[in-house]
Design an enzyme around this catalytic site. Structure first.
Site, PDB file in Angstrom:
ATOM      1  N   CYS A 126      -2.993 -78.572 -83.090  1.00 53.38           N
ATOM      2  CA  CYS A 126      -3.219 -80.016 -83.161  1.00 53.38           C
ATOM      3  C   CYS A 126      -3.728 -80.582 -81.838  1.00 53.38           C
ATOM      4  O   CYS A 126      -3.403 -80.050 -80.776  1.00 53.38           O
ATOM      5  CB  CYS A 126      -1.932 -80.728 -83.509  1.00 53.38           C
ATOM      6  N   ARG A 186      -9.823 -76.190 -81.105  1.00 52.84           N
ATOM      7  CA  ARG A 186      -8.429 -75.778 -81.114  1.00 52.84           C
ATOM      8  C   ARG A 186      -7.959 -75.391 -82.515  1.00 52.84           C
ATOM      9  O   ARG A 186      -6.903 -74.793 -82.669  1.00 52.84           O
ATOM     10  CB  ARG A 186      -7.547 -76.897 -80.566  1.00 52.84           C
ATOM     11  N   TRP A 203      -3.175 -79.454 -87.517  1.00 51.55           N
ATOM     12  CA  TRP A 203      -3.141 -78.085 -88.062  1.00 51.55           C
ATOM     13  C   TRP A 203      -1.811 -77.996 -88.791  1.00 51.55           C
ATOM     14  O   TRP A 203      -0.750 -78.043 -88.174  1.00 51.55           O
ATOM     15  CB  TRP A 203      -3.200 -77.094 -86.902  1.00 51.55           C
ATOM     16  N   ASN A 233       1.988 -83.891 -81.625  1.00 49.34           N
ATOM     17  CA  ASN A 233       1.831 -82.428 -81.625  1.00 49.34           C
ATOM     18  C   ASN A 233       3.216 -81.821 -81.452  1.00 49.34           C
ATOM     19  O   ASN A 233       4.022 -82.355 -80.698  1.00 49.34           O
ATOM     20  CB  ASN A 233       0.981 -81.963 -80.437  1.00 49.34           C
ATOM     21  N   GLY A 234       3.454 -80.690 -82.090  1.00 45.44           N
ATOM     22  CA  GLY A 234       4.756 -80.033 -81.934  1.00 45.44           C
ATOM     23  C   GLY A 234       5.541 -80.080 -83.228  1.00 45.44           C
ATOM     24  O   GLY A 234       4.992 -80.380 -84.303  1.00 45.44           O
ATOM     25  N   GLU A 242      -8.554 -54.320 -79.345  1.00 46.89           N
ATOM     26  CA  GLU A 242      -9.238 -55.596 -79.136  1.00 46.89           C
ATOM     27  C   GLU A 242     -10.485 -55.704 -80.028  1.00 46.89           C
ATOM     28  O   GLU A 242     -10.772 -56.762 -80.588  1.00 46.89           O
ATOM     29  CB  GLU A 242      -9.589 -55.754 -77.646  1.00 46.89           C
ATOM     30  N   LYS A 266     -11.109 -58.630 -82.796  1.00 43.38           N
ATOM     31  CA  LYS A 266     -12.279 -59.516 -82.750  1.00 43.38           C
ATOM     32  C   LYS A 266     -13.000 -59.499 -84.093  1.00 43.38           C
ATOM     33  O   LYS A 266     -13.367 -60.529 -84.616  1.00 43.38           O
ATOM     34  CB  LYS A 266     -13.200 -59.041 -81.631  1.00 43.38           C
ATOM     35  N   GLU A 273     -10.897 -61.299 -86.927  1.00 41.59           N
ATOM     36  CA  GLU A 273     -10.675 -62.744 -86.873  1.00 41.59           C
ATOM     37  C   GLU A 273     -11.928 -63.564 -87.143  1.00 41.59           C
ATOM     38  O   GLU A 273     -11.825 -64.676 -87.645  1.00 41.59           O
ATOM     39  CB  GLU A 273      -9.954 -63.187 -85.598  1.00 41.59           C
ATOM     40  N   HIS A 327      -1.948 -38.809 -87.893  1.00 40.20           N
ATOM     41  CA  HIS A 327      -0.588 -39.228 -88.255  1.00 40.20           C
ATOM     42  C   HIS A 327      -0.592 -40.314 -89.327  1.00 40.20           C
ATOM     43  O   HIS A 327       0.422 -40.956 -89.550  1.00 40.20           O
ATOM     44  CB  HIS A 327       0.153 -39.714 -87.006  1.00 40.20           C
ATOM     45  N   LYS A 352      -6.949 -72.251 -81.597  1.00 41.23           N
ATOM     46  CA  LYS A 352      -7.265 -71.693 -80.283  1.00 41.23           C
ATOM     47  C   LYS A 352      -6.005 -71.480 -79.462  1.00 41.23           C
ATOM     48  O   LYS A 352      -5.850 -70.463 -78.802  1.00 41.23           O
ATOM     49  CB  LYS A 352      -8.227 -72.640 -79.540  1.00 41.23           C
TER      50      LYS A 352
HETATM   51  O1  M6R Z   1      -4.093 -68.733 -75.019  1.00 42.35           O
HETATM   52  P1  M6R Z   1      -3.521 -67.354 -75.085  1.00 42.35           P
HETATM   53  O2  M6R Z   1      -4.272 -66.363 -74.267  1.00 42.35           O
HETATM   54  O3  M6R Z   1      -2.052 -67.316 -74.778  1.00 42.35           O
HETATM   55  O4  M6R Z   1      -3.672 -66.934 -76.603  1.00 42.35           O
HETATM   56  C1  M6R Z   1      -3.159 -65.726 -77.078  1.00 42.35           C
HETATM   57  C2  M6R Z   1      -3.707 -65.417 -78.452  1.00 42.35           C
HETATM   58  O5  M6R Z   1      -3.364 -66.431 -79.354  1.00 42.35           O
HETATM   59  C3  M6R Z   1      -5.236 -65.244 -78.449  1.00 42.35           C
HETATM   60  O6  M6R Z   1      -5.648 -64.274 -77.556  1.00 42.35           O
HETATM   61  C4  M6R Z   1      -5.726 -64.880 -79.863  1.00 42.35           C
HETATM   62  O7  M6R Z   1      -5.299 -63.618 -80.215  1.00 42.35           O
HETATM   63  C5  M6R Z   1      -7.250 -65.000 -79.922  1.00 42.35           C
HETATM   64  N1  M6R Z   1      -7.655 -65.703 -81.099  1.00 42.35           N
HETATM   65  C6  M6R Z   1      -7.928 -63.688 -79.895  1.00 42.35           C
HETATM   66  O8  M6R Z   1      -9.306 -63.782 -79.945  1.00 42.35           O
END
Ligand code: M6R
Length: 606
Positions: free
Chosen positions: A2, A27, A75, A99-100, A482, A486, A489, A505, A601
Site C-alpha cells: 500500500c 509498490r 494491496w 498502511n499496515g 535467483e 526472476k 515472478e 535426488h 515491491k
Molecule cells: O526490499 P527487500 O529487498 O527486503 O525485498 C525482499 C523481497 O521481497 C524481494 O527481493 C522479492 O523477492 C523480489 N520481488 C524479487 O525480485
C-alpha cells in the site's frame, strides 16, 4: 505494498495526489482512492478498483477541488478487492488512509456499537475509533493520539477532518511515513519517490510519532503529545531516476543501468592498486573486526539469494569465518542462538520488509551487532541497524529486483574483503577480487550490450514452455535460485532452482517435453561435475540452455558463452543474462512486466 500520499498547500491537491499515487504504483496495489477538502469545507471522495488510470477516469467525470487531500493505493489484506474496501475511508467527520494492519480490529469493532461498517477492513474500524474520540472540544490530533494508543498492530496513517480544515494528521508505527517540507506546501508520502521534484527537505517520522501537517510545515509529537524537536533530512535522488529513460519498462532500464549504478556502489570503496576494499558504514573498531567469527545474513527473496552468493565469497576470503544465510520469515520465529562473536547482515532493497525488520529486532535483543545492506536511504531497517552500508543503486521501481541484487552481493563482498585483512585472508585472492570489482561495471555493460539480442531471441524460443529448472553448482547455485525466481515472478512460468548435484535426488524425475533446463556452468575446478548434471538431463531428452564462460566443448540445445577477464565474479555477469531472458520471456507472453500480478515491491506485512 500500500502507498500513502497527502498534500496541503496552495495548489490543486487532486493533481498532486494522482501524480504521487502514480509514482507509488510500482509498490503493487489493486485499488486506489483520494479524498480532498475544498475551500468551502466540503470533502469529496473518489475510489476505484484497478489501476490509477481507472481512478483518473472517475475524477475526469467528477473533478475534486481543494488544496488539501490524502490518497492511497491499496494491496488487499483484510477484505477483497472492492471499491468499498479501498481507501480513503470516511466515517463521521474522519477521512483516513492507512498502511499496515490493525490486529485487534475485531475487538475494537465490537466496542464501536454505534457505527455501521460498510467495508470489511481494519482501516474503517480505526476511522470509527478516531471519530468516536473526536468529541466537541477535542482536537483531531488528540483524538488520533488517543485512538492509536488502543491499537495493536502496525500503521502509517494520514487523517483529515472537515471540522479542522488546513491540517492533516499523520502517524507511524512500523510503516513508513515521510513529510516533505516545501514552500507554502507540505507533502506526505509513504515512500520518498513520491516527493522527488517537490522538495528535498523531509522529516522521516519515527515509530510512535505523530505530526500535524499544515501548509506552513509540520509539528511532531509523541503519542503522549509531547512536542518533539525534529531536524529535517535531505531526500536523495532525482526525478530522472524514477522515469523510464527511453526504455519500454523500468525492469529493462534497471537491468541495463547496472553498469552505471554499480559505479556508485563501488565509488570510494575499493583501491584496486592496493588490492583493498573499505566500507565506512559498518563503524566497527579494529578489535571488533578481529572478533567477528560468525556472520548471519538475513533477507527475503532476491535479498536472501544475494546473501547466499555473498556467503560463498566470504568463506573464500575469510579463512576462520562461519557464515549462515537465513530466510527472514522463518528465522524470526526460530529459537535461534548466535555466538557472541557474531555480526548480522540485514539485507533489504526497500529497507521495509516486515519479516527482515522483525529479524533485525530479534537479533538486536540478543545483543548481536546488526549491519544493514540496504538501498532505500532513510528506510526503517537503515535507521534501526547499528551500522551498515547503502548499496546506492538509486530507486528500483520494477517489482522484480535486478540491480539491487548485484549491488547487494558486491557490498557484502566488500565487507568480507575488509574482514579478510583482520583474519589472515590471502592477500592475492583479496587483490584479485578487488581487481575484478574494479572492472565489473564495464564488464556487465559489455555483457548486456553484446548478448541482449541473443537473449531476446532465446526468450522467444522458450516463452511457450510451462516449466523450467535452473541448475548451478558452487557460486552458480545461488544464481540458479535467483534465475528461477526472476522467471517465475514476471513470466508466470513455473520455475525452480536447484543445486545441480541435487538433480539425481529428485528433480530429474520432472524432465520431459514441458520443461526446459537452464544450466549456469562456470569455468572453474567444478566444471566437469557441473557438466555431469547437463549430460544426465540431455540423456533424458531434456531441452537445455547453458550460460557459461567456458571455452570447452559443451553440448546443449542453446549455449550462450561470454568472454570476459572476470573469473570469480562470473556468476554476476551470467545472472544479468538471466535477467534479460526473464524480461524478454515476460514481454513475449504479454505480461505486466513492472507490476507482476499478486506481487508488491516491498512486503511490509507478514
Ligand atoms: O526490499 P527487500 O529487498 O527486503 O525485498 C525482499 C523481497 O521481497 C524481494 O527481493 C522479492 O523477492 C523480489 N520481488 C524479487 O525480485
Amino acid at each position: 505494498m500500500c502507498g500513502i500520499v497527502g498534500y496541503v498547500g496552495k495548489k490543486p491537491a487532486q493533481d498532486i495526489l494522482l501524480s504521487g499515487l502514480k509514482r507509488l504504483e510500482y509498490r503493487g496495489y489493486d485499488s486506489a482512492g483520494i479524498a480532498t477538502l475544498d475551500s468551502e469545507g466540503e470533502a469529496k471522495l473518489a475510489r476505484s478498483v484497478g489501476k490509477i488510470s481507472e481512478l483518473s477516469k472517475v475524477l475526469d467525470e467528477a473533478p475534486q477541488d481543494g488544496n488539501l487531500g490524502i490518497g492511497h493505493t491499496r494491496w488487499a489484506t483484510h477484505g477483497g478487492v472492492t471499491e468499498t474496501n479501498a481507501h480513503p475511508h470516511h466515517v463521521g467527520r474522519i477521512y483516513l488512509v492507512h498502511n499496515g494492519i490493525i490486529e485487534n480490529f475485531k475487538e475494537l469493532r465490537e466496542e464501536l456499537k454505534g457505527y455501521k461498517f460498510a467495508s470489511d477492513t481494519d482501516t474503517e474500524v480505526l476511522a470509527a475509533l478516531i471519530d468516536s474520540n473526536y468529541k466537541d472540544g477535542t482536537s483531531l490530533k488528540d483524538a488520533v493520539a488517543k485512538s492509536l494508543k488502543r491499537v495493536r498492530g502496525t500503521y502509517g496513517i494520514a487523517v483529515f477532518s472537515p471540522s479542522e480544515p488546513g491540517a492533516i494528521i499523520v502517524a507511524r508505527l512500523g510503516s513508513p511515513l515521510i513529510i516533505g517540507l516545501g514552500k507554502d506546501e507540505t507533502l506526505i508520502a509513504s515512500d520518498a519517490s513520491a516527493l522527488l521534484g517537490y522538495t528535498r527537505e523531509a522529516i522521516y517520522l519515527n515509530d510512535g510519532e505523530l505530526a500535524v501537517c499544515t501548509r506552513d510545515g509540520a509539528d511532531v509529537f509523541s503519542l503522549d503529545l509531547k512536542h518533539l524537536s525534529v531536524k529535517p533530512e535531505t531526500i536523495e535522488g532525482d526525478v530522472e531516476q524514477i522515469q523510464k529513460g527511453g526504455y519500454d519498462h523500468f525492469l529493462l532500464k534497471e537491468i541495463m543501468d547496472q553498469a552505471t549504478t554499480l559505479h556508485d556502489t563501488l565509488s570510494g570503496r575499493i583501491k584496486p592498486d592496493a588490492g583493498k576494499m573499505h566500507l565506512g558504514g559498518p563503524n566497527l573498531t579494529e578489535e571488533e573486526m578481529r572478533n567477528i567469527h560468525h556472520v548471519v545474513i538475513v533477507g527475503c527473496g532476491t535479498a536472501y539469494y544475494a546473501g547466499l552468493l555473498a556467503s560463498y565469497y566470504m568463506e573464500q576470503l575469510v579463512p576462520d569465518l562461519t557464515t549462515e544465510v537465513v530466510v527472514a520469515s522463518e528465522y524470526r520465529y526460530r529459537s535461534f542462538h548466535l555466538p557472541k562473536d557474531s555480526v548480522a547482515l540485514i539485507v533489504s532493497q526497500s529497507g521495509e520488509t516486515a519479516d527482515t525488520l522483525a529479524c533485525l529486532r530479534e537479533i538486536k535483543k540478543r545483543g548481536v551487532k546488526t549491519l544493514g545492506i540496504v538501498n532505500v536511504v532513510g528506510s526503517t531497517i537503515a535507521r534501526e541497524v547499528d551500522g551498515g552500508t547503502y548499496v546506492h543503486v538509486g530507486p528500483e521501481i520494477s517489482v522484480a529486483s535486478t540491480k539491487a541484487f548485484t549491488a547487494q552481493v558486491i557490498t557484502m563482498l566488500m565487507f568480507a574483503g575488509m574482514l579478510a585483512e583482520y583474519h589472515g585472508g590471502d592477500p592475492k585472492l583479496l587483490a584479485e577480487f578487488t581487481r575484478e570489482l574494479a572492472i565489473l561495471p564495464e564488464e556487465i555493460k559489455k555483457t548486456l550490450d553484446t548478448y541482449r539480442p541473443e537473449m531476446e531471441k532465446l526468450a522467444k524460443k522458450y516463452a511457450k514452455f510451462d516449466h523450467a529448472l535452473y541448475l548451478g553448482r558452487d557460486t552458480a547455485y545461488p544464481i540458479a535460485l535467483e534465475g528461477a525466481l526472476k522467471l517465475k515472478e514476471i513470466s508466470y512460468i513455473h520455475a525452480e532452482g536447484y543445486a545441480s548435484g541435487e538433480l539425481k535426488h529428485g528433480p530429474i524425475a520432472l524432465v520431459d517435453d514441458r520443461f526446459f533446463e537452464v544450466f549456469t556452468i562456470l569455468d572453474n575446478w567444478l566444471f566437469d561435475k557441473a557438466c555431469g548434471g547437463l549430460h544426465e538431463v540431455r540423456a533424458r531428452g531434456g531441452k537445455t540452455i547453458v550460460l557459461t564462460n567456458s571455452k570447452a566443448d559443451i553440448e546443449a540445445d542453446d549455449i550462450v558463452r561470454i568472454d570476459s577477464p572476470i573469473k570469480l565474479l562470473t556468476p554476476l555477469l551470467l545472472n544479468t543474462l538471466q535477467q534479460l531472458f526473464a524480461y524478454y520471456v515476460a514481454v513475449d507472453r504479454g505480461n505486466d512486466v513492472d507490476q507482476p500480478r499478486n506481487l508488491a515491491k516491498s512486503v511490509t506485512v507478514e
